[in-house]
Design an enzyme around this catalytic site. Structure first.
Site, PDB file in Angstrom:
ATOM      1  N   THR A 152      -5.293   8.612  12.811  1.00  0.00           N
ATOM      2  CA  THR A 152      -4.470   9.356  11.854  1.00  0.00           C
ATOM      3  C   THR A 152      -5.075  10.733  11.590  1.00  0.00           C
ATOM      4  OG1 THR A 152      -3.623   7.364  10.821  1.00  0.00           O
ATOM      5  CG2 THR A 152      -3.689   9.315   9.432  1.00  0.00           C
TER       6      THR A 152
ATOM      7  N   ARG B 137       7.788  -1.866  11.021  1.00  0.00           N
ATOM      8  CA  ARG B 137       6.798  -1.717   9.955  1.00  0.00           C
ATOM      9  C   ARG B 137       6.700  -0.258   9.499  1.00  0.00           C
ATOM     10  NH1 ARG B 137       1.494   1.074   9.750  1.00  0.00           N
ATOM     11  NH2 ARG B 137       0.122  -0.155   8.435  1.00  0.00           N
TER      12      ARG B 137
ATOM     13  N   GLY C 123       4.291   2.233   7.371  1.00  0.00           N
ATOM     14  CA  GLY C 123       2.929   2.299   6.827  1.00  0.00           C
ATOM     15  C   GLY C 123       2.864   3.085   5.534  1.00  0.00           C
ATOM     16  N   ASP C 124       1.665   3.406   5.156  1.00  0.00           N
ATOM     17  CA  ASP C 124       1.432   4.103   3.888  1.00  0.00           C
ATOM     18  C   ASP C 124       1.576   5.615   4.017  1.00  0.00           C
ATOM     19  OD1 ASP C 124      -0.851   3.996   5.608  1.00  0.00           O
ATOM     20  OD2 ASP C 124      -2.028   4.887   4.005  1.00  0.00           O
TER      21      ASP C 124
ATOM     22  N   GLY D  10      -2.725   0.549   6.237  1.00  0.00           N
ATOM     23  CA  GLY D  10      -1.737   1.032   5.282  1.00  0.00           C
ATOM     24  C   GLY D  10      -1.282   0.036   4.231  1.00  0.00           C
TER      25      GLY D  10
HETATM   26  N1  ASP Z   1      -2.737   4.349   7.451  1.00  0.00           N
HETATM   27  C1  ASP Z   1      -2.161   4.237   8.773  1.00  0.00           C
HETATM   28  C2  ASP Z   1      -1.213   3.081   8.809  1.00  0.00           C
HETATM   29  O1  ASP Z   1      -1.485   2.061   8.225  1.00  0.00           O
HETATM   30  C3  ASP Z   1      -3.151   4.021   9.850  1.00  0.00           C
HETATM   31  C4  ASP Z   1      -4.362   4.863   9.831  1.00  0.00           C
HETATM   32  O2  ASP Z   1      -4.681   5.525   8.876  1.00  0.00           O
HETATM   33  O3  ASP Z   1      -5.045   4.868  10.814  1.00  0.00           O
HETATM   34  O4  ASP Z   1      -0.226   3.177   9.485  1.00  0.00           O
END
Ligand code: ASP
Length: 201
Positions: A60, A88, A90-91, A114
């Site tokens: 990320t 899905r 994510g955050d 996330g």
């Molecule tokens: N937060 C991201 C997710 O869960 C993944 C990451 O930060 O690497 O999609």
């Protein structure tokens, strides 16, 4: 605006209508991520106890900025946690979970699994600690990463700026690539503990 968040096909159409460059999903496929996905799928299928590396799990990129008027902004770009289920979310795109900015408080972009960041409303939790509890950015960020999130036994990290533009980038993994630049043009990059001042940009 009429919508804060668009997802899926409707978001693609909206982006196209706004004149953004649109590329096929395969554009984002790299051998490194394909290998990481294979490796994670194999580990899951064989019930391997060899833990996946942080690099296998995610990749990320987060950015935070303060402009000359003191406005704060945050952005997070991600392919999402590796080997995630279809559909899905994510955050990262969820304001308050993986990304948040509020003038006079902080700007923050998070990385890590996330689901935990969503459940903990992590990015907003950082802002709330500062805004309501009066914690300093550094203390609030440390509490979030080393107590709140670490209690879930996940690798976690964030980049954040305080109201005055002071940067912090705590992480509980072995390393995290990060860098920042001051108004004076002083550039610093780091991968692990040591900071590398690069001189004026
Ligand atoms: N937060 C991201 C997710 O869960 C993944 C990451 O930060 O690497 O999609």
């Amino acid at each position: 605006g009429r919508a804060v968040l668009l997802a899926g096909v409707a978001a693609d159409i909206f982006a196209e209508l706004q004149g953004l460059d649109v590329v096929p999903n395969t554009y984002f496929t790299t051998q490194r991520r394909v290998d990481a996905l294979r490796s994670l799928q194999e580990k899951a299928a064989t019930g391997s106890f060899i833990p996946a590396s942080e690099a296998e799990k995610h990749g990320t990129v987060g950015a935070v900025a303060r402009d000359a008027q003191g406005h704060l902004a945050a952005a997070t770009s991600t392919g999402g946690f590796n080997n995630k289920p279809d559909g899905r979310v994510g955050d990262s795109p969820i304001i308050g979970a993986g990304t948040y900015a509020r003038d006079g408080v902080c700007a923050v972009s998070c990385t890590g699994q996330g689901e935990i960041f969503i459940r903990r409303v992590a990015a907003y939790d950082l802002a709330a600690r500062i805004h309501y509890a009066g914690q300093a950015l550094e203390d609030a960020a440390k509490t979030l990463v080393f107590e709140t999130l670490a209690s879930h036994a996940i690798g976690a990290g964030l980049v954040a700026l305080g109201a005055q533009g002071n940067p912090v980038a705590p992480y509980n993994t072995l390393g995290m690539y990060r860098g920042w630049i001051t108004t004076e043009g002083q550039l610093v990059v780091a991968t692990h503990k040591e900071l590398h001042p690069m001189g004026p940009a």
